[in-house]
Design a protein around this motif. Structure first.
Motif, PDB file in Angstrom:
ATOM      1  N   SER A  21       0.799  -1.228   0.000  1.00 17.85           N
ATOM      2  CA  SER A  21       0.000   0.000   0.000  1.00 17.85           C
ATOM      3  C   SER A  21       0.827   1.272   0.000  1.00 17.85           C
ATOM      4  CB  SER A  21      -0.919   0.008   1.222  1.00 17.85           C
ATOM      5  OG  SER A  21      -1.789  -1.090   1.231  1.00 17.85           O
ATOM      6  N   THR A  73      -1.831  -4.569  -0.732  1.00 19.11           N
ATOM      7  CA  THR A  73      -1.571  -5.543   0.325  1.00 19.11           C
ATOM      8  C   THR A  73      -0.638  -4.938   1.377  1.00 19.11           C
ATOM      9  OG1 THR A  73       0.486  -6.575  -0.468  1.00 19.11           O
ATOM     10  CG2 THR A  73      -1.583  -7.318  -1.495  1.00 19.11           C
ATOM     11  N   VAL A  74      -0.431  -5.681   2.446  1.00 15.37           N
ATOM     12  CA  VAL A  74       0.470  -5.227   3.515  1.00 15.37           C
ATOM     13  C   VAL A  74       1.914  -5.656   3.275  1.00 15.37           C
ATOM     14  CG1 VAL A  74      -1.381  -5.274   5.224  1.00 15.37           C
ATOM     15  CG2 VAL A  74       0.073  -7.288   4.930  1.00 15.37           C
ATOM     16  N   ASP A  99      -5.894 -11.984   1.428  1.00 13.15           N
ATOM     17  CA  ASP A  99      -6.317 -10.597   1.653  1.00 13.15           C
ATOM     18  C   ASP A  99      -5.708  -9.697   0.584  1.00 13.15           C
ATOM     19  OD1 ASP A  99      -7.304  -8.274   2.741  1.00 13.15           O
ATOM     20  OD2 ASP A  99      -5.891  -8.205   4.409  1.00 13.15           O
ATOM     21  N   GLU A 126      -5.589  -0.861   2.784  1.00 14.11           N
ATOM     22  CA  GLU A 126      -4.766  -1.215   3.940  1.00 14.11           C
ATOM     23  C   GLU A 126      -4.226   0.016   4.670  1.00 14.11           C
ATOM     24  OE1 GLU A 126      -4.833  -4.031   5.093  1.00 14.11           O
ATOM     25  OE2 GLU A 126      -5.073  -5.516   3.512  1.00 14.11           O
ATOM     26  N   GLU A 150     -13.813  -9.114   0.775  1.00 15.17           N
ATOM     27  CA  GLU A 150     -12.798  -9.451   1.762  1.00 15.17           C
ATOM     28  C   GLU A 150     -12.893 -10.942   2.078  1.00 15.17           C
ATOM     29  OE1 GLU A 150     -10.387  -7.789   3.050  1.00 15.17           O
ATOM     30  OE2 GLU A 150     -10.865  -5.671   2.679  1.00 15.17           O
ATOM     31  N   SER A 305     -13.132  -2.911   7.333  1.00 12.86           N
ATOM     32  CA  SER A 305     -12.922  -2.955   5.888  1.00 12.86           C
ATOM     33  C   SER A 305     -13.676  -1.796   5.262  1.00 12.86           C
ATOM     34  CB  SER A 305     -13.419  -4.286   5.303  1.00 12.86           C
ATOM     35  OG  SER A 305     -14.827  -4.259   5.103  1.00 12.86           O
ATOM     36  N   HIS A 329      -2.398 -11.109   6.758  1.00 17.49           N
ATOM     37  CA  HIS A 329      -1.308 -10.295   7.305  1.00 17.49           C
ATOM     38  C   HIS A 329      -0.264 -11.142   8.034  1.00 17.49           C
ATOM     39  CE1 HIS A 329      -3.844  -6.308   7.428  1.00 17.49           C
ATOM     40  NE2 HIS A 329      -4.096  -7.039   6.355  1.00 17.49           N
TER      41      HIS A 329
END
Length: 359
Positions: A21, A73-74, A99, A126, A150, A305, A329
């Motif tokens: 992100s 994404t993270v 995710d 995110e 999600e 979310s 995550h």
């Protein structure tokens, strides 16, 4: 019925384009891949919004249904080197698979050939959706239902309640001095920071969590710290609790009269109440039974979310319609492959029913 092999190939294309992100260039590249894959499935190219968000409007008439997902994404760039895309023993792995890139593939295949649908894919979820919130809320107000891709809760349960979130940064300003020669001339920001951390952590309880997270203070070991800060993550079940915590955060004051406290941030996502999901959940259960599937479970979760935003403007919302698996995550992020096809069929039937004006 969509071929599972095609869906896995599409999932691989999305997963192998990393999209952390905080890296806007990477998210922009990912948007290009999502647009290419989606165009191949839907037969029409999306609008590109602000470089990282994508919107498809399907059919000639007004949209009744909003399909909502995100492609950021993270995971930092390079995660793919350590945890590449793989399918082994019926388990799909890869950064962002659960995710929520498999969920995006499900949404694209479920919407193919249907009318009355808007598919919105954002690139900053995110981060709390700072650049897409207004877009999401505008699309939700125009829709009769919002379906969020999600990932599911445990066992494939749909997410019918979500806590609301608030995010704060607490900054303490003190005064520097030499830690060895004359520490008494300083105002120690680290000590004041510790006091504020304890005060903030005491605001939780009864379903509300107020959690100090990332903290920093000082610049050198021999200097009384002149400044420090810490982040705060708040999760609440009701708007009243969100407002209570907000008032308390903004009322924070320094214990040391020589220090100063500044609080920034605030409410991010409102709670997603069960009442926003009840009718859509009941419909999903009826459709599942009609397809010979077990009724999906329902879950209340602490994570938020973009479904919080759609419910917050009054649009009936059902979340957790995406992949079944676990490890969001986390290093063991994964998707159970056998559920992808049936979940996509359920989603398609739900979209088709709602797009035709059913309830």
């Amino acid at each position: 019925m969509t071929d599972l092999r095609d869906m896995l190939a599409d999932a691989r294309a999305l997963i192998e384009c990393e999209s952390p992100s905080g890296d806007r260039a990477a998210v922009a590249r990912s948007a290009e891949v999502v647009a290419e894959v989606g165009t191949g499935i839907l037969g029409v190219a999306p609008e590109r919004i602000d470089g990282v968000h994508l919107r498809w409007r399907l059919g000639p008439g007004p949209s009744r249904v909003l399909l909502l997902g995100h492609h950021d994404t993270v995971w930092p760039l390079g995660t793919l080197d350590d945890r590449p895309y793989a399918v082994d023993g019926g388990i799909l792995r890869g950064p962002g698979c659960f995710d929520m890139k498999v969920g995006l593939v499900m949404a694209l295949h479920a919407a193919a050939g249907l009318d009355g649908v808007t598919l919105l894919v954002t690139g900053d979820e995110e981060l709390g959706s700072p650049g897409s919130r207004e877009l999401i809320e505008r699309e939700a107000r125009a829709a009769e239902a919002a379906l969020v891709l999600e990932a599911s809760a445990d066992g494939g349960a749909l997410k019918c309640e979500r806590k609301g979130t608030s995010l704060y940064d607490v900054r303490v300003i003190g005064r520097a001095a030499h830690a060895g020669l004359e520490p008494e001339r300083g105002v120690n920001a680290t000590i004041e920071l510790a006091r504020q951390v304890l005060a903030v952590s005491a605001l939780g309880g009864a379903g509300t969590t107020v959690t100090p997270t990332v903290a920093r203070a000082g610049v050198t070991t021999n200097t009384v710290p002149a400044e420090g800060s810490f982040a705060v993550d708040v999760r609440v079940e009701t708007r009243a609790e969100q407002e209570r915590v907000d008032r308390a955060m903004r009322a924070l004051g320094a214990v040391d009269p020589g220090a100063r406290v500044e609080v920034t941030g605030g409410r991010n996502r409102p709670p997603l109440d069960a009442s926003a999901s009840d009718s859509l959940y009941a419909l999903a259960c009826r459709i599942a039974v009609g397809q010979g599937l077990a009724e999906p479970g329902r879950a209340a979760v602490g994570g938020a979310s973009d479904g919080n935003f759609t419910a917050g403007v009054g649009t009936p919302t059902l979340d957790g319609l995406g992949a079944v698996g676990g490890g969001a995550h986390a290093a063991d992020e994964h998707v159970v492959v056998e559920h992808i096809g049936p979940r996509t069929a359920l989603l398609r039937a739900l979209v088709s029913h709602l797009g035709a004006g059913g309830s």
